[in-house]
Design a protein around this motif. Structure first.
Motif, PDB file in Angstrom:
ATOM      1  N   GLY A  95       0.785  -1.230   0.000  1.00 25.73           N
ATOM      2  CA  GLY A  95       0.000   0.000   0.000  1.00 25.73           C
ATOM      3  C   GLY A  95       0.808   1.266   0.000  1.00 25.73           C
ATOM      4  N   ALA A  96       2.160   1.162   0.054  1.00 28.30           N
ATOM      5  CA  ALA A  96       3.001   2.344   0.093  1.00 28.30           C
ATOM      6  C   ALA A  96       4.121   2.298  -0.941  1.00 28.30           C
ATOM      7  CB  ALA A  96       3.596   2.512   1.492  1.00 28.30           C
ATOM      8  N   SER A  97       4.713   1.139  -1.145  1.00 30.48           N
ATOM      9  CA  SER A  97       5.822   1.010  -2.088  1.00 30.48           C
ATOM     10  C   SER A  97       5.312   1.158  -3.512  1.00 30.48           C
ATOM     11  CB  SER A  97       6.509  -0.340  -1.922  1.00 30.48           C
ATOM     12  OG  SER A  97       6.993  -0.506  -0.608  1.00 30.48           O
ATOM     13  N   ILE A  98       6.040   1.942  -4.318  1.00 33.43           N
ATOM     14  CA  ILE A  98       5.588   2.166  -5.682  1.00 33.43           C
ATOM     15  C   ILE A  98       6.519   1.489  -6.675  1.00 33.43           C
ATOM     16  CG2 ILE A  98       4.422   4.320  -5.120  1.00 33.43           C
ATOM     17  CD1 ILE A  98       6.768   5.857  -6.222  1.00 33.43           C
ATOM     18  N   GLY A  99       5.932   1.045  -7.779  1.00 32.20           N
ATOM     19  CA  GLY A  99       6.702   0.388  -8.827  1.00 32.20           C
ATOM     20  C   GLY A  99       5.959   0.451 -10.143  1.00 32.20           C
ATOM     21  N   CYS A 135       0.901   1.710  -6.621  1.00 29.30           N
ATOM     22  CA  CYS A 135       1.113   0.896  -5.431  1.00 29.30           C
ATOM     23  C   CYS A 135      -0.125   0.032  -5.242  1.00 29.30           C
ATOM     24  CB  CYS A 135       1.397   1.752  -4.194  1.00 29.30           C
ATOM     25  SG  CYS A 135       0.034   2.767  -3.633  1.00 29.30           S
ATOM     26  N   ILE A 136       0.058  -1.120  -4.596  1.00 28.64           N
ATOM     27  CA  ILE A 136      -1.019  -2.086  -4.382  1.00 28.64           C
ATOM     28  C   ILE A 136      -0.992  -2.478  -2.912  1.00 28.64           C
ATOM     29  CG2 ILE A 136      -2.024  -4.299  -5.073  1.00 28.64           C
ATOM     30  CD1 ILE A 136      -0.365  -4.156  -7.645  1.00 28.64           C
ATOM     31  N   ASP A 137      -2.148  -2.499  -2.273  1.00 26.81           N
ATOM     32  CA  ASP A 137      -2.150  -2.896  -0.866  1.00 26.81           C
ATOM     33  C   ASP A 137      -2.389  -4.396  -0.735  1.00 26.81           C
ATOM     34  OD1 ASP A 137      -4.890  -3.417  -1.034  1.00 26.81           O
ATOM     35  OD2 ASP A 137      -5.499  -1.716   0.201  1.00 26.81           O
ATOM     36  N   ARG A 160      -3.518   2.046  -6.289  1.00 24.56           N
ATOM     37  CA  ARG A 160      -3.482   3.497  -6.435  1.00 24.56           C
ATOM     38  C   ARG A 160      -2.503   3.824  -7.545  1.00 24.56           C
ATOM     39  NH1 ARG A 160      -0.272   7.637  -4.481  1.00 24.56           N
ATOM     40  NH2 ARG A 160       0.825   6.264  -3.010  1.00 24.56           N
ATOM     41  N   ILE A 161      -2.963   4.548  -8.550  1.00 26.94           N
ATOM     42  CA  ILE A 161      -2.113   4.903  -9.686  1.00 26.94           C
ATOM     43  C   ILE A 161      -1.398   6.204  -9.374  1.00 26.94           C
ATOM     44  CG2 ILE A 161      -2.018   5.355 -12.156  1.00 26.94           C
ATOM     45  CD1 ILE A 161      -2.916   2.505 -11.413  1.00 26.94           C
ATOM     46  N   VAL A 162      -0.071   6.140  -9.341  1.00 25.64           N
ATOM     47  CA  VAL A 162       0.727   7.338  -9.100  1.00 25.64           C
ATOM     48  C   VAL A 162       0.780   8.196 -10.358  1.00 25.64           C
ATOM     49  CG1 VAL A 162       3.061   8.165  -8.564  1.00 25.64           C
ATOM     50  CG2 VAL A 162       2.089   6.216  -7.316  1.00 25.64           C
TER      51      VAL A 162
END
Length: 478
Positions: free
Chosen positions: A319-323, A360-362, A368-370
């Motif tokens: 839910g926080a790390s983005i990739g 990011c995906i929880d 959530r699309i950055v």
């Protein structure tokens, strides 16, 4: 696409002042199909008309690939689309005179025209096309070069619409109202082919104004954030939508304050979804599930997603790390037309499509699309910052109506975070300009770490957008 569901209806399709029952709609489309039988590809100037719907549906019935052309395209873009697609004829309306004049200069290939007649009927039953055959070629916006043709099969379109039917509990009893363009996934595939496959009704308002949306009593309404912003600014029209089941937003992120305002006016928390021409709609919140502002929900049936970092290593779903978001499944395109090398480059060795978006995906599978990796992943001072998080914080400022955050080159930081804002009114614009945006930066201090805060705020009259309402950030960062 398969056979249409549901029974007859006196107004299965309404586009502006034209209304058609299901039986006459398919009879008129079959008459179109018979006129183009044997063709491989046809171009359709996708104006918001009943003739456009008949042209597209006729092509699908005939098994002829349809190439929707944006009606506001200039001669250069039209010429590229026609040449690249190999379209053999215009089906329906002709281009505007300035485009037609370009025939003489050879900027646009001169093709024969096949008319689409509203009152023609054929009651023959034609063989169903091969589900694996190309149904549509949709052209990308061309932000990274000449527009590319995205080849979509009958099977992929059917899989996507069936997956969304489950997510949205979409049935033949629904009445869909929208006024979106008929040359993209949102307005054409979801907004026209969706209700025809489900068996319900669709009312296309020609223009997506709050007044026209309020005029019709739909159970579902489609819009892009620009449309929903205008609806929210017309409270009486917004309240007229309170009887609907779903307000669906897509094609660009829906700002959290706008999500909250729509819920306040209509009593409905909007449905948000995510997709692109190459993947169709792959993520959505559910009609019977959580609708979390700023998040676009879970994978639709038949679709898988994953996150990878710049080295191709897995990114945790915390839910926080983005990739980088990668997708595979039944809804994906067959490839870019005439570009096998580009198609291959956009896929991983194990068959996943690289969307070019950062997310990011929880742990529960909510996404959530950055934003786009090229413009929305900002590398500032050694940190990786998602523009969407900064935009959400800035949008909470009372004087800010719209915001776009970009990274601009900086000798020290690599990229400097800059917020471009549109004020809610003239007084707000004067305040923001007078203070140099200091109150915006102060307001986000409690919400954002120091390295995520804008280094500058620039007040603009409007954000540059494309036809689907997406902000063209490269024009701001350039």
């Amino acid at each position: 696409m398969g056979a249409p569901a549901g029974g007859d209806d006196p107004e299965t399709l309404v586009v502006g002042d034209v209304a058609m029952a299901r039986t006459e709609l398919y009879a008129a489309a079959t008459a179109v199909a018979e006129r183009i039988a044997g063709a491989e590809r046809v171009a359709v100037l996708a104006r918001p008309t009943a003739q456009t719907v008949l042209a597209v549906l006729g092509g699908l019935i005939a098994g002829v690939t349809v190439v929707p052309v944006p009606p506001d395209s200039g001669p250069g873009e039209i010429g590229h689309i026609l040449r690249d697609s190999g379209a053999q004829a215009w089906l329906g309306a002709a281009p505007e005179p300035d485009v037609a004049q370009a025939f003489a200069a050879d900027a646009v290939p001169e093709l024969p025209f096949v008319p689409v007649r509203l009152h023609a009927r054929s009651w023959h039953a034609l063989p169903a096309p091969d589900p694996a055959s190309p149904a549509l070629i949709l052209y990308t916006s061309g932000t990274t070069g000449a527009p590319k043709g995205v080849v979509l099969s009958h099977r992929a379109i059917a899989a996507d619409l069936d997956g969304l039917a489950v997510a949205w509990q979409w049935t033949a009893d629904d009445v869909l109202v929208h006024g979106l363009p008929l040359f993209h996934v949102h307005g054409l595939v979801l907004g026209i082919l969706g209700p025809l496959r489900r068996g319900g009704r669709v009312i296309h308002t020609v223009r997506p104004t709050p007044e026209r949306y309020a005029e019709h009593r739909g159970t579902m309404y489609f819009g892009v954030p620009t449309v929903w912003s205008r609806v929210a600014a017309a409270p009486e029209a917004a309240r007229a939508l309170a009887g609907a089941r779903l307000l669906v937003s897509g094609s660009a992120p829906l700002p959290v304050p706008l999500f909250d305002r729509l819920r306040e006016l209509t009593g409905l928390a909007p449905i948000e979804r995510y997709g692109m021409s190459e993947t169709l709609i792959t993520l959505s919140t559910r009609a019977d599930g959580e609708r979390r502002p700023g998040w676009v929900g879970q994978s639709v049936a038949g679709v898988e997603t994953r996150l990878r970092d710049e080295r191709g290593e897995p990114v945790p779903h915390d839910g926080a790390s983005i990739g980088g978001l990668e997708v595979r499944g039944a809804t994906l395109f067959d490839g870019y037309l005439n570009k096998p090398d580009v198609t291959a480059a956009e896929h991983t060795e194990d068959g996943w499509f690289r969307t070019g978006d950062v997310a990011c995906i929880d742990a529960g599978g909510f996404h959530r699309i950055v934003g786009r990796a090229s413009t929305d992943l900002i590398k500032s001072g050694g940190y990786r910052v998602g523009a969407g998080e900064v935009e959400a914080a800035v949008a909470a400022h009372p004087d800010v109506a719209e915001v776009a955050v970009v990274g601009v080159p900086d000798d020290d930081l690599g990229q400097r975070i800059v917020a471009f804002v549109v004020a809610r009114d003239g007084a707000g614009a004067r305040r923001l300009r007078a203070e140099g945006g200091a109150s915006v930066i102060d307001a986000v201090t409690g919400a954002l770490s120091a390295h995520k805060r804008p280094r500058a705020v620039r007040v603009v009259d409007a954000l540059p957008r494309n036809a689907m309402g997406k902000v063209q950030k490269k024009q701001l960062a350039g």
